[in-house]
Design an enzyme around this catalytic site. Sequence first.
Site, PDB file in Angstrom:
ATOM      1  N   ASN A   9       0.861  -1.174   0.000  1.00 34.06           N
ATOM      2  CA  ASN A   9       0.000   0.000   0.000  1.00 34.06           C
ATOM      3  C   ASN A   9       0.902   1.231   0.000  1.00 34.06           C
ATOM      4  O   ASN A   9       1.513   1.548   1.012  1.00 34.06           O
ATOM      5  CB  ASN A   9      -0.899  -0.035   1.259  1.00 34.06           C
ATOM      6  CG  ASN A   9      -1.710   1.234   1.408  1.00 34.06           C
ATOM      7  OD1 ASN A   9      -1.801   2.045   0.483  1.00 34.06           O
ATOM      8  ND2 ASN A   9      -2.306   1.424   2.583  1.00 34.06           N
ATOM      9  N   TRP A  10       0.964   1.885  -1.135  1.00 29.78           N
ATOM     10  CA  TRP A  10       1.900   3.010  -1.272  1.00 29.78           C
ATOM     11  C   TRP A  10       1.361   4.309  -0.678  1.00 29.78           C
ATOM     12  O   TRP A  10       2.069   5.308  -0.643  1.00 29.78           O
ATOM     13  CB  TRP A  10       2.263   3.221  -2.747  1.00 29.78           C
ATOM     14  CG  TRP A  10       3.194   2.177  -3.289  1.00 29.78           C
ATOM     15  CD1 TRP A  10       3.838   1.184  -2.578  1.00 29.78           C
ATOM     16  CD2 TRP A  10       3.623   2.029  -4.649  1.00 29.78           C
ATOM     17  NE1 TRP A  10       4.622   0.439  -3.413  1.00 29.78           N
ATOM     18  CE2 TRP A  10       4.516   0.932  -4.695  1.00 29.78           C
ATOM     19  CE3 TRP A  10       3.336   2.716  -5.831  1.00 29.78           C
ATOM     20  CZ2 TRP A  10       5.122   0.515  -5.882  1.00 29.78           C
ATOM     21  CZ3 TRP A  10       3.939   2.298  -7.012  1.00 29.78           C
ATOM     22  CH2 TRP A  10       4.824   1.214  -7.023  1.00 29.78           C
ATOM     23  N   LYS A  11       0.103   4.326  -0.306  1.00 30.39           N
ATOM     24  CA  LYS A  11      -0.497   5.547   0.256  1.00 30.39           C
ATOM     25  C   LYS A  11      -0.214   6.736  -0.680  1.00 30.39           C
ATOM     26  O   LYS A  11      -0.208   6.555  -1.892  1.00 30.39           O
ATOM     27  CB  LYS A  11       0.024   5.769   1.670  1.00 30.39           C
ATOM     28  CG  LYS A  11      -0.119   4.486   2.512  1.00 30.39           C
ATOM     29  CD  LYS A  11       0.177   4.641   3.943  1.00 30.39           C
ATOM     30  CE  LYS A  11      -0.010   3.294   4.630  1.00 30.39           C
ATOM     31  NZ  LYS A  11       0.122   3.360   6.061  1.00 30.39           N
ATOM     32  N   HIS A  95      -9.365   1.595   4.689  1.00 31.83           N
ATOM     33  CA  HIS A  95      -8.089   1.699   5.402  1.00 31.83           C
ATOM     34  C   HIS A  95      -8.257   2.660   6.586  1.00 31.83           C
ATOM     35  O   HIS A  95      -9.001   3.636   6.494  1.00 31.83           O
ATOM     36  CB  HIS A  95      -6.998   2.204   4.445  1.00 31.83           C
ATOM     37  CG  HIS A  95      -5.646   2.129   5.063  1.00 31.83           C
ATOM     38  ND1 HIS A  95      -5.168   3.093   5.918  1.00 31.83           N
ATOM     39  CD2 HIS A  95      -4.682   1.178   4.983  1.00 31.83           C
ATOM     40  CE1 HIS A  95      -3.954   2.737   6.326  1.00 31.83           C
ATOM     41  NE2 HIS A  95      -3.640   1.586   5.775  1.00 31.83           N
ATOM     42  N   GLU A  97      -6.550   4.980   7.695  1.00 32.71           N
ATOM     43  CA  GLU A  97      -6.283   6.399   7.418  1.00 32.71           C
ATOM     44  C   GLU A  97      -7.483   7.048   6.736  1.00 32.71           C
ATOM     45  O   GLU A  97      -7.773   8.223   6.970  1.00 32.71           O
ATOM     46  CB  GLU A  97      -5.008   6.533   6.555  1.00 32.71           C
ATOM     47  CG  GLU A  97      -3.770   6.269   7.402  1.00 32.71           C
ATOM     48  CD  GLU A  97      -2.622   5.629   6.649  1.00 32.71           C
ATOM     49  OE1 GLU A  97      -2.613   5.649   5.406  1.00 32.71           O
ATOM     50  OE2 GLU A  97      -1.722   5.099   7.328  1.00 32.71           O
ATOM     51  N   GLU A 167      -5.543  -4.871  10.326  1.00 33.09           N
ATOM     52  CA  GLU A 167      -4.487  -3.895  10.578  1.00 33.09           C
ATOM     53  C   GLU A 167      -4.783  -3.144  11.874  1.00 33.09           C
ATOM     54  O   GLU A 167      -5.559  -2.174  11.873  1.00 33.09           O
ATOM     55  CB  GLU A 167      -4.424  -2.886   9.429  1.00 33.09           C
ATOM     56  CG  GLU A 167      -4.090  -3.499   8.093  1.00 33.09           C
ATOM     57  CD  GLU A 167      -3.442  -2.497   7.153  1.00 33.09           C
ATOM     58  OE1 GLU A 167      -2.374  -2.795   6.648  1.00 33.09           O
ATOM     59  OE2 GLU A 167      -4.000  -1.402   6.965  1.00 33.09           O
ATOM     60  N   GLY A 173       2.569   2.028  10.666  1.00 29.97           N
ATOM     61  CA  GLY A 173       3.578   3.080  10.536  1.00 29.97           C
ATOM     62  C   GLY A 173       4.292   3.417  11.834  1.00 29.97           C
ATOM     63  O   GLY A 173       5.003   4.414  11.920  1.00 29.97           O
ATOM     64  N   SER A 213       3.358  -2.385  10.195  1.00 24.52           N
ATOM     65  CA  SER A 213       4.808  -2.500  10.435  1.00 24.52           C
ATOM     66  C   SER A 213       5.382  -3.855  10.008  1.00 24.52           C
ATOM     67  O   SER A 213       6.281  -4.384  10.658  1.00 24.52           O
ATOM     68  CB  SER A 213       5.143  -2.183  11.896  1.00 24.52           C
ATOM     69  OG  SER A 213       4.785  -0.847  12.192  1.00 24.52           O
ATOM     70  N   GLY A 234       2.816  -1.188   4.163  1.00 28.69           N
ATOM     71  CA  GLY A 234       2.970   0.217   3.781  1.00 28.69           C
ATOM     72  C   GLY A 234       4.430   0.552   3.520  1.00 28.69           C
ATOM     73  O   GLY A 234       4.977   0.258   2.459  1.00 28.69           O
ATOM     74  N   GLY A 235       5.076   1.137   4.515  1.00 28.91           N
ATOM     75  CA  GLY A 235       6.441   1.662   4.381  1.00 28.91           C
ATOM     76  C   GLY A 235       7.417   0.722   3.692  1.00 28.91           C
ATOM     77  O   GLY A 235       8.155   1.136   2.788  1.00 28.91           O
TER      78      GLY A 235
HETATM   79  P1  PGA Z   1       2.897   0.116   7.508  1.00 27.20           P
HETATM   80  O1  PGA Z   1       1.446   0.409   6.911  1.00 27.20           O
HETATM   81  O2  PGA Z   1       3.373  -1.189   6.910  1.00 27.20           O
HETATM   82  O3  PGA Z   1       3.745   1.288   7.074  1.00 27.20           O
HETATM   83  O4  PGA Z   1       2.752   0.012   8.983  1.00 27.20           O
HETATM   84  C1  PGA Z   1       0.536  -0.644   6.693  1.00 27.20           C
HETATM   85  C2  PGA Z   1      -0.742  -0.114   6.083  1.00 27.20           C
HETATM   86  O5  PGA Z   1      -1.147   1.001   6.412  1.00 27.20           O
HETATM   87  O6  PGA Z   1      -1.367  -0.798   5.265  1.00 27.20           O
END
Ligand code: PGA
Length: 252
Positions: A9-11, A95, A97, A167, A173, A213, A234-235
């Site tokens: 997930n590149w956000k 998600h 966010e 999640e 994050g 994470s 994500g990251g």
């Molecule tokens: P993260 O994000 O791996 O950076 O913790 C995961 C996500 O939001 O899908």
Amino acid sequence: MRKKLLLGNWKMNKTIAEAKEFACLSLEMAKQAAKNNIDIGVAPTFLGLDVIKKNNPSLIVAAQNVNENDAGAYTGEISVPMLEEIGIDWVIIGHSERRMYNNETNASCNKKIARLLKSHMTPVYCVGETLTQYENGETKSVVYEQLSVGLKDLTKDSVKDIVIAYEPVWSIGTGKNASKEIAEDVCAFIRSTLKDLFGEDVAESIRVLYGGSVKPENIHDYLTMPNIDGALVGGASLKLDSFQAMLQNIIK
Ligand code: PGA
């Protein structure tokens, strides 16, 4: 046997040029994943969808959101027919966010999921509790509500290809990933809830991912758990070498 899935997930990261570079450099990786019967893919911004699809057709390419209406006065939104036009058939829904910054609710996610399933597209529905809910021992009741409302009125047949991503918000994050035991406990609960809602066959066919994470060093542990079928990352999905390292650590 559920096929393993690694989804990045590149956000709000990567320009079109950067997305194209990633797509071109990941051709070999996509082949290797296919050879090992693993699905891999990324969710870029809307602007990056087309360029990835064109430059690496073996990757799953997912949008990060969609509107439940097909067209109309919805400024800033993108619809299912627009995604279909460029061959996109996966979408991340709900998600944390988007729940936090865009006021998405279980009920609004339900509308989006129903619209996607109507077009035989694959929603990746995100669920998970906040830190306060975790500390208050409310994880399972929160996740139950997210599932029962988010998947309300969907038919067994349409829901079987959906993907659920667990999640925990406190792990996204933050570098504080949930232990594999905690993740497995909730993913098993998700599967048993799916069984109550849609029956055993459907529950056994739906892939449940862990996210929060995840990185090359910990991905293997999650994938050894019986109810965790992959990861939403994500990251650590932004750099090609760490994405590649995660794939290697799933294969090993
Ligand atoms: P993260 O994000 O791996 O950076 O913790 C995961 C996500 O939001 O899908």
